[in-house]
Design a protein around this motif. Sequence first.
Motif, mmCIF file in Angstrom:
data_model
loop_
_atom_site.group_PDB
_atom_site.id
_atom_site.type_symbol
_atom_site.label_atom_id
_atom_site.label_comp_id
_atom_site.label_asym_id
_atom_site.label_seq_id
_atom_site.Cartn_x
_atom_site.Cartn_y
_atom_site.Cartn_z
ATOM 1 N N TRP A 207 0.830 -1.213 0.000
ATOM 2 C CA TRP A 207 0.000 0.000 0.000
ATOM 3 C C TRP A 207 0.864 1.262 0.000
ATOM 4 C CZ3 TRP A 207 -0.997 4.310 3.054
ATOM 5 C CH2 TRP A 207 -2.210 4.987 2.817
ATOM 6 N N ALA A 208 1.811 1.330 0.917
ATOM 7 C CA ALA A 208 2.546 2.590 1.100
ATOM 8 C C ALA A 208 3.718 2.729 0.138
ATOM 9 C CB ALA A 208 3.033 2.701 2.539
ATOM 10 N N THR A 209 4.325 1.625 -0.247
ATOM 11 C CA THR A 209 5.583 1.590 -1.015
ATOM 12 C C THR A 209 6.693 2.213 -0.163
ATOM 13 O OG1 THR A 209 5.722 3.749 -2.173
ATOM 14 C CG2 THR A 209 4.261 2.063 -3.146
ATOM 15 N N PRO A 210 7.964 1.951 -0.502
ATOM 16 C CA PRO A 210 9.040 2.558 0.314
ATOM 17 C C PRO A 210 9.045 4.085 0.257
ATOM 18 C CG PRO A 210 9.939 1.421 -1.619
ATOM 19 C CD PRO A 210 8.498 1.041 -1.522
ATOM 20 N N TYR A 211 8.294 4.662 -0.678
ATOM 21 C CA TYR A 211 8.251 6.125 -0.749
ATOM 22 C C TYR A 211 7.552 6.709 0.486
ATOM 23 C CZ TYR A 211 7.690 10.823 -2.585
ATOM 24 O OH TYR A 211 7.747 12.181 -2.750
ATOM 25 N N PHE A 212 6.534 6.025 0.990
ATOM 26 C CA PHE A 212 5.789 6.553 2.129
ATOM 27 C C PHE A 212 6.095 5.816 3.442
ATOM 28 C CE2 PHE A 212 2.251 8.100 -0.914
ATOM 29 C CZ PHE A 212 2.790 9.383 -0.958
ATOM 30 N N GLN A 213 6.682 4.640 3.380
ATOM 31 C CA GLN A 213 6.886 3.869 4.622
ATOM 32 C C GLN A 213 8.015 2.866 4.414
ATOM 33 O OE1 GLN A 213 3.722 2.290 7.606
ATOM 34 N NE2 GLN A 213 3.568 0.926 5.864
ATOM 35 N N ARG A 214 8.928 2.768 5.407
ATOM 36 C CA ARG A 214 10.029 1.816 5.284
ATOM 37 C C ARG A 214 10.036 0.893 6.509
ATOM 38 N NH1 ARG A 214 14.962 3.952 1.902
ATOM 39 N NH2 ARG A 214 15.694 5.109 3.697
ATOM 40 N N ARG A 321 0.231 9.603 10.845
ATOM 41 C CA ARG A 321 1.116 10.742 10.563
ATOM 42 C C ARG A 321 2.550 10.454 10.989
ATOM 43 N NH1 ARG A 321 -1.490 16.468 11.619
ATOM 44 N NH2 ARG A 321 0.690 16.800 12.017
ATOM 45 N N ARG A 322 2.710 9.643 12.053
ATOM 46 C CA ARG A 322 4.061 9.315 12.514
ATOM 47 C C ARG A 322 4.660 8.173 11.691
ATOM 48 N NH1 ARG A 322 1.541 9.395 17.486
ATOM 49 N NH2 ARG A 322 1.752 7.146 17.755
ATOM 50 N N GLN A 323 3.827 7.165 11.390
ATOM 51 C CA GLN A 323 4.366 5.947 10.758
ATOM 52 C C GLN A 323 4.581 6.120 9.245
ATOM 53 O OE1 GLN A 323 2.711 2.161 12.284
ATOM 54 N NE2 GLN A 323 2.698 1.455 10.174
ATOM 55 N N LEU A 324 3.754 6.968 8.621
ATOM 56 C CA LEU A 324 3.803 7.125 7.165
ATOM 57 C C LEU A 324 4.334 8.512 6.794
ATOM 58 C CD1 LEU A 324 0.167 5.861 6.516
ATOM 59 C CD2 LEU A 324 2.202 4.671 5.711
ATOM 60 N N ARG A 325 5.024 8.579 5.667
ATOM 61 C CA ARG A 325 5.451 9.889 5.136
ATOM 62 C C ARG A 325 4.373 10.487 4.229
ATOM 63 N NH1 ARG A 325 8.984 9.691 1.360
ATOM 64 N NH2 ARG A 325 9.017 11.946 1.251
ATOM 65 N N GLY A 326 3.350 9.721 3.920
ATOM 66 C CA GLY A 326 2.298 10.191 3.026
ATOM 67 C C GLY A 326 1.309 9.064 2.823
ATOM 68 N N TYR A 327 0.306 9.299 1.954
ATOM 69 C CA TYR A 327 -0.810 8.365 1.842
ATOM 70 C C TYR A 327 -1.007 7.897 0.416
ATOM 71 C CZ TYR A 327 -1.570 10.614 6.301
ATOM 72 O OH TYR A 327 -1.386 11.105 7.567
ATOM 73 N N ALA A 328 -1.122 6.596 0.268
ATOM 74 C CA ALA A 328 -1.472 6.050 -1.043
ATOM 75 C C ALA A 328 -2.958 6.289 -1.297
ATOM 76 C CB ALA A 328 -1.130 4.557 -1.089
ATOM 77 N N SER A 329 -3.445 5.886 -2.464
ATOM 78 C CA SER A 329 -4.781 6.321 -2.878
ATOM 79 C C SER A 329 -5.794 5.175 -2.926
ATOM 80 C CB SER A 329 -4.691 6.994 -4.243
ATOM 81 O OG SER A 329 -4.151 6.095 -5.184
ATOM 82 N N LEU A 330 -5.577 4.144 -2.133
ATOM 83 C CA LEU A 330 -6.556 3.062 -2.003
ATOM 84 C C LEU A 330 -7.245 3.229 -0.656
ATOM 85 C CD1 LEU A 330 -7.395 0.184 -3.313
ATOM 86 C CD2 LEU A 330 -5.970 -0.737 -1.476
#
Length: 405
Positions: A207-214, A321-330
């Motif tokens: 869902w997040a990909t490494p772009y939003f969550q690692r 907000r803490r765990q993710l750098r942003g939000y995917a669109s699903l």
Amino acid sequence: MTHAHQSNGQPPGAGGNAAGDALSDAGFETICAHYADDRHGHAGAVVPPIYQVSTFLYRDAEAFERRKQPGDPQCEYTRWKNPTTMALEAKLARLEAGNWARCFASGMGAITAAINACVESGAHVVCVGQCYWPTRRYLSEYLTRFGVRVTFVNGCDPDDFVAAFEPDTRLLYLESPTSGFFEMPPAEPLAAAARQRGITTIFDNSWATPYFQRPLELGCDLVVHSATKFIGGHSDVVAGALIGRDEELGQRLLAESELLGATPDPFAAWLLQRGLRTLAVRMERHQQNGLAVAHFLEEHPRVARVHHPGLASHPQHELARRQLRGYASLFSFELKEQTRAATHRFLNRLKLFGIGVSWGGHESLAVGGTLFSRSSEQELWLIRLHIGLETVDDLISDLRQALEE
Ligand SMILES: Cc1ncc(COP(=O)(O)O)c(C=O)c1O
């Protein structure tokens, strides 16, 4: 790790000018564009050719005898190693902050390989309750034939997960957010609790990909992807990926995946490289479009609830907000009118959105069905949307007309 698909390794075919060498401090987008490229090795082609081949020749009989020795850069057979796939694996390892990556013919190929590497007969697994349905089936129907037991934990309370750990628990399997109600079990404390008990944590980061969550940076041990989704990004390839840090586990996974044979076709690996080059810009636009649509729906009088971790109304928004750098669109939403007829009517009125499973591509999709809400055990009609890269006003207009009385 002896195989060349380590993040710091150089894939075969990469000459002394491999762009990976110069990218030790590079940012995410630069890694996506150039990592592990062989800048001068293919007549200067900015897109490397595909090694669309099953077998590779040895220089001589001695080289054949040395095959698969530690450090041997030779490719032998594409089920084991292929330069196109290895360049992709090096890039994915780097993007997820791992030491190695292995690609698969599907996300389920990666998920089953990861789970298999962590359990043996008699082992117990703790798994997030609303995980991807086939993952649930693999754990609760298939692996039970081999004496593996599983406990599914609903909701997000870390205490409930810890309470489910048993002396024989070997694996914690996480998705956060999940892809029904988009709940967010907190990855960091759960991975820490598992690690304390010697339990391996697998995290599905499709869902997040490494772009939003690692997830490896949050303490998880293995990251799995349906690369079919945002990593591929164009709905033209089915593939999976598995990334980790532990060398021994990495060796075991490489050996097992060669044995089980769910390796990707080189063309699929080449398409994933193409997808990765634009991952960051696509994810930014998916986020923007997704949030705009979620806000529109939240305000609509016929909508009861929108399940999107980027909305302030989401129960774990602060954690998100803490765990993710942003939000995917699903994400998903509930109509006020909780009936099959209302759900079908809405879906059938859509003109721009297609009715279809999967997500992560350029095109917007919608599906509807029932799911049990975890708190009340009440069956809910839920509509899941994937917001693509179309003009967001067009998407909102389509939803508006489909919601009309
Ligand atoms: C969250 C999640 N994980 C894994 C998968 C499986 O991936 P694949 O279809 O590439 O096997 C999917 C597919 O829809 C998914 O939604």
